[in-house]
Motif scaffolding. Sequence first.
Motif, PDB file in Angstrom:
ATOM      1  N   GLU A 258       0.826  -1.211   0.000  1.00  0.00           N
ATOM      2  CA  GLU A 258       0.000   0.000   0.000  1.00  0.00           C
ATOM      3  C   GLU A 258       0.862   1.264   0.000  1.00  0.00           C
ATOM      4  OE1 GLU A 258      -3.899   1.719   2.308  1.00  0.00           O
ATOM      5  OE2 GLU A 258      -2.611   0.320   3.372  1.00  0.00           O
ATOM      6  N   LYS A 259       1.944   1.247   0.751  1.00  0.00           N
ATOM      7  CA  LYS A 259       2.778   2.450   0.879  1.00  0.00           C
ATOM      8  C   LYS A 259       4.161   2.291   0.264  1.00  0.00           C
ATOM      9  CE  LYS A 259       0.281   3.956   4.853  1.00  0.00           C
ATOM     10  NZ  LYS A 259       0.086   3.913   6.241  1.00  0.00           N
ATOM     11  N   ASP A 260       4.625   1.070   0.153  1.00  0.00           N
ATOM     12  CA  ASP A 260       5.975   0.820  -0.363  1.00  0.00           C
ATOM     13  C   ASP A 260       5.910  -0.032  -1.617  1.00  0.00           C
ATOM     14  OD1 ASP A 260       7.250   2.067   1.876  1.00  0.00           O
ATOM     15  OD2 ASP A 260       6.853   0.258   3.038  1.00  0.00           O
ATOM     16  N   ASN A 261       6.694   0.324  -2.613  1.00  0.00           N
ATOM     17  CA  ASN A 261       6.849  -0.518  -3.795  1.00  0.00           C
ATOM     18  C   ASN A 261       7.848  -1.609  -3.440  1.00  0.00           C
ATOM     19  OD1 ASN A 261       5.299   1.464  -4.893  1.00  0.00           O
ATOM     20  ND2 ASN A 261       6.795   2.163  -6.368  1.00  0.00           N
ATOM     21  N   LEU A 262       7.437  -2.869  -3.594  1.00  0.00           N
ATOM     22  CA  LEU A 262       8.278  -3.990  -3.197  1.00  0.00           C
ATOM     23  C   LEU A 262       8.398  -5.005  -4.322  1.00  0.00           C
ATOM     24  CD1 LEU A 262       6.750  -4.680   0.344  1.00  0.00           C
ATOM     25  CD2 LEU A 262       8.806  -3.358  -0.180  1.00  0.00           C
ATOM     26  N   THR A 263       9.492  -5.767  -4.305  1.00  0.00           N
ATOM     27  CA  THR A 263       9.651  -6.874  -5.237  1.00  0.00           C
ATOM     28  C   THR A 263       8.823  -8.055  -4.719  1.00  0.00           C
ATOM     29  OG1 THR A 263      11.529  -7.841  -4.070  1.00  0.00           O
ATOM     30  CG2 THR A 263      12.024  -6.175  -5.769  1.00  0.00           C
ATOM     31  N   ALA A 264       8.630  -9.037  -5.575  1.00  0.00           N
ATOM     32  CA  ALA A 264       7.897 -10.240  -5.162  1.00  0.00           C
ATOM     33  C   ALA A 264       8.596 -10.912  -3.976  1.00  0.00           C
ATOM     34  CB  ALA A 264       7.767 -11.204  -6.332  1.00  0.00           C
ATOM     35  N   GLN A 265       9.916 -10.927  -3.991  1.00  0.00           N
ATOM     36  CA  GLN A 265      10.675 -11.538  -2.897  1.00  0.00           C
ATOM     37  C   GLN A 265      10.442 -10.785  -1.585  1.00  0.00           C
ATOM     38  OE1 GLN A 265      11.886 -10.738  -5.896  1.00  0.00           O
ATOM     39  NE2 GLN A 265      12.755 -12.589  -6.767  1.00  0.00           N
ATOM     40  N   GLU A 266      10.450  -9.463  -1.658  1.00  0.00           N
ATOM     41  CA  GLU A 266      10.236  -8.655  -0.449  1.00  0.00           C
ATOM     42  C   GLU A 266       8.814  -8.848   0.084  1.00  0.00           C
ATOM     43  OE1 GLU A 266      13.247  -4.917  -1.416  1.00  0.00           O
ATOM     44  OE2 GLU A 266      11.257  -4.952  -2.341  1.00  0.00           O
ATOM     45  N   ILE A 267       7.857  -8.934  -0.818  1.00  0.00           N
ATOM     46  CA  ILE A 267       6.465  -9.162  -0.405  1.00  0.00           C
ATOM     47  C   ILE A 267       6.347 -10.523   0.267  1.00  0.00           C
ATOM     48  CG2 ILE A 267       4.098  -9.491  -1.224  1.00  0.00           C
ATOM     49  CD1 ILE A 267       4.866  -7.547  -3.568  1.00  0.00           C
ATOM     50  N   SER A 268       6.972 -11.532  -0.317  1.00  0.00           N
ATOM     51  CA  SER A 268       6.931 -12.884   0.232  1.00  0.00           C
ATOM     52  C   SER A 268       7.438 -12.906   1.671  1.00  0.00           C
ATOM     53  CB  SER A 268       7.777 -13.811  -0.644  1.00  0.00           C
ATOM     54  OG  SER A 268       7.859 -15.091  -0.094  1.00  0.00           O
ATOM     55  N   LYS A 269       8.556 -12.251   1.902  1.00  0.00           N
ATOM     56  CA  LYS A 269       9.108 -12.190   3.261  1.00  0.00           C
ATOM     57  C   LYS A 269       8.192 -11.420   4.200  1.00  0.00           C
ATOM     58  CE  LYS A 269      13.971 -12.602   2.082  1.00  0.00           C
ATOM     59  NZ  LYS A 269      15.271 -11.944   2.053  1.00  0.00           N
ATOM     60  N   LYS A 270       7.641 -10.325   3.718  1.00  0.00           N
ATOM     61  CA  LYS A 270       6.812  -9.456   4.562  1.00  0.00           C
ATOM     62  C   LYS A 270       5.512 -10.132   4.986  1.00  0.00           C
ATOM     63  CE  LYS A 270       5.294  -4.663   4.807  1.00  0.00           C
ATOM     64  NZ  LYS A 270       5.335  -3.361   4.146  1.00  0.00           N
ATOM     65  N   VAL A 271       4.875 -10.854   4.073  1.00  0.00           N
ATOM     66  CA  VAL A 271       3.579 -11.460   4.389  1.00  0.00           C
ATOM     67  C   VAL A 271       3.678 -12.921   4.819  1.00  0.00           C
ATOM     68  CG1 VAL A 271       2.301  -9.876   2.904  1.00  0.00           C
ATOM     69  CG2 VAL A 271       3.025 -12.071   1.995  1.00  0.00           C
ATOM     70  N   GLY A 272       4.854 -13.523   4.664  1.00  0.00           N
ATOM     71  CA  GLY A 272       5.043 -14.893   5.114  1.00  0.00           C
ATOM     72  C   GLY A 272       4.401 -15.942   4.219  1.00  0.00           C
ATOM     73  N   LEU A 273       4.287 -15.637   2.935  1.00  0.00           N
ATOM     74  CA  LEU A 273       3.752 -16.598   1.971  1.00  0.00           C
ATOM     75  C   LEU A 273       4.869 -17.056   1.047  1.00  0.00           C
ATOM     76  CD1 LEU A 273       0.427 -14.788   0.950  1.00  0.00           C
ATOM     77  CD2 LEU A 273       0.634 -16.890   2.286  1.00  0.00           C
TER      78      LEU A 273
END
Length: 73
Positions: free
Chosen positions: A22-37
């Motif tokens: 929502e606030k940060d542009n992230l790579t798929a890898q960063e999103i994966s780590k952040k959401v735990g999926l």
Amino acid sequence: MACMTDTGHLSESAKKLLKSIEKDNLTAQEISKKVGLPLFKVRSSLREMEELDLVVKDGDKFKMAPRAKEYFG
């Protein structure tokens, strides 16, 4: 992982993923780590949400599209 339910609402995992960008542009890898999926689920969801105009890809990063905010009313 389906992003939309049968009733046309965002799935809980899709909401979690969208909130992570929502606030940060992230790579798929960063999103994966952040959401735990797992990365493969994140990538699959991002492709689906990109087709639905819920996310915008900018290079290798993703951000929430304005249209996605309609689902968080």
